[in-house]
Scaffold this motif. Structure first.
Motif, short mmCIF file in Angstrom:
data_model
loop_
_atom_site.label_atom_id
_atom_site.label_comp_id
_atom_site.label_asym_id
_atom_site.label_seq_id
_atom_site.Cartn_x
_atom_site.Cartn_y
_atom_site.Cartn_z
N GLU A 200 -6.68 0.32 0.22
CA GLU A 200 -6.72 0.15 -1.22
C GLU A 200 -5.32 0.05 -1.82
O GLU A 200 -5.11 -0.64 -2.82
CB GLU A 200 -7.51 1.29 -1.89
N THR A 204 -4.16 -3.24 -3.92
CA THR A 204 -3.63 -3.02 -5.27
C THR A 204 -2.23 -3.62 -5.41
O THR A 204 -1.91 -4.27 -6.41
CB THR A 204 -3.59 -1.52 -5.60
N PRO A 321 -9.03 -2.69 -6.15
CA PRO A 321 -10.08 -1.71 -6.48
C PRO A 321 -10.01 -1.38 -7.97
O PRO A 321 -8.93 -1.18 -8.52
CB PRO A 321 -9.73 -0.50 -5.62
N ASP A 327 -14.37 0.82 -4.35
CA ASP A 327 -14.82 -0.14 -3.35
C ASP A 327 -15.15 0.54 -2.03
O ASP A 327 -16.00 0.08 -1.28
CB ASP A 327 -13.75 -1.20 -3.12
#
Length: 417
Positions: A200, A204, A321, A327
């Motif tokens: 993640e 991001t 996410p 997610d």
């Protein structure tokens, strides 16, 4: 391949570096990345090198050689970025222009020295005697130091012929002569810590880099620079290199994502995009050859280039996410990923895995596959499962593994908040 003292394809050898090369899709890496990747997989195991592909970006700059933009990076920039994802401590040394002084830096006990030299001086490459360009190679001593082996995993179709992974053996005197008078940069390499970043965090980061670019016309301006350049032969020659670099990076990103988030819609979109980049590179090669012969190039190439770059940015921006762990704790998504990982570990059709919850019903699913599945899921989600939860009943069940991932992901999200 140009003649050398004693060159053999890497596929015909059997040693630690060559075995690492065999596990790498060398067509996905450029001439600086590929030999650093060999060292990383040698130190940390297969597929370590895929972490290079975690970042997908578009950051063109003006070339020092022309007015055209380029996504190519200087070797020093690349090396600075390669160390952390590869789990290597890479330290650039001072350039050496005496071959014997360079060879003296080769570590003992068949360790390899990673160097950046001039492809023009490397007889195993098609570029030898034709084109000056920075190129990496691994040098190691053999026969108690009397001979030097050049190990090069580079794999590419060049205008002068094909470059393929190779091991070339020279006397020490011959090897020294290759580097005499040509500044060659040694990169001192030490084993570091291999720790893939949480998925993640990577998604991001990529989204944060892509989102501002979507508000600009950077992709269009980049394509227009090549379209409107007064020397179209030079423009298409440069564009061929640009699309080659972009295609390789996108294909590497797709392979990294297929391992970290297998079976996901995001991985599928990235894989489709990588295929489109490969197609464009082939079209640019044809266009460059036509322009060199005084013929017109296909008119849609520059529009396609801008569209692919914008789609790259859109896919990256959409993958972030929405909140920490959202997610990663979606049951259907996690379940599908668990199934895809098991199918990959067992090398069987995904439908066979999806048809059962009890993995013991799958022929060949035993302790080794169970351990590999756990390790792959921990790597995919960058979590560590509690030892107390690694019960046989849990590890033999799709539902059990899905719940295991969800609990670990939620716990990590709460800790990071």
């Amino acid at each position: 391949m140009n003649a050398a003292a004693d060159c053999t394809p890497a596929s015909e050898r059997d040693d630690v570096l060559v075995r690492a090369i065999a596990g790498i899709d060398t067509t996905l890496l450029d001439c600086i990345q590929v030999n650093a990747a060999v060292l990383a997989d040698t130190e940390h195991g297969p597929d370590t090198h895929l972490e290079i592909g975690s970042v997908v970006d578009f950051a063109p700059r003006h070339s020092t050689h022309s007015a055209l933009p380029t996504v190519e990076r200087q070797p020093s920039e690349q090396i600075a970025q390669l160390g952390a994802p590869l789990g290597l401590d890479l330290r650039i040394g001072e350039p050496v222009d005496r071959g014997q002084s360079l060879l003296d830096l080769i570590p003992p006990h068949r360790g390899a020295l990673y160097v950046i030299g001039d492809a023009y001086r490397m007889p195993w490459l098609p570029y030898h005697g034709h084109q000056h360009m920075a190129h990496s190679v691994l040098l190691r001593a053999s026969a108690d130091g009397a001979r030097i082996e050049a190990v090069d995993a580079y794999d590419n179709e060049t205008p002068y012929g094909r470059a393929e992974p190779v091991v070339c053996t020279y006397t020490r005197q011959q090897a020294a002569a290759l580097f005499d008078g040509s500044p060659t940069t040694p990169v001192l390499t030490h084993r570091g810590e291999s720790r893939p970043q949480p998925l993640e965090h990577v998604l991001t980061r990529n989204a944060r880099a892509a989102t501002p670019m979507l508000e600009t016309e950077a992709p269009e301006h980049y394509a227009i620079a090549f379209r409107d350049h007064p020397d179209q032969t030079a423009a298409f020659t440069a564009l061929l290199l640009e699309t080659w670099l972009l295609s390789r990076s996108r294909r590497l990103h797709a392979k990294w994502l297929a391992r970290r988030l297998p079976g996901s819609a995001h991985a599928a979109a990235v894989a489709q995009q990588a295929g489109a980049w490969e197609d464009l590179t082939g079209q640019c090669y044809l266009a460059a050859r036509r322009v060199q012969r005084g013929r017109p190039a296909p008119p849609q190439l520059h529009t396609t280039l801008a569209q692919l770059l914008r789609t790259d940015l859109e896919i990256a921006a959409d993958a972030a996410p929405s909140a920490p762990g959202d997610d990663l704790t979606d049951s259907a998504e996690v379940r599908h990923t668990v199934q895809a990982v098991i199918a990959d570990v067992m090398a069987i059709d995904l439908n066979l895995v999806a048809a059962t919850d009890d993995l013991s019903q799958l022929e060949g699913f035993a302790s080794f596959q169970m351990v590999e599945t756990v390790e792959r899921l921990e790597e995919t989600y960058a979590v560590e499962f509690p030892a107390s939860e690694l019960q046989p009943a849990t590890l033999r069940s799709i539902d059990g593994l899905t719940g295991l991932v969800q609990r670990a992901a939620r716990k990590q999200a709460v800790s990071a908040a």
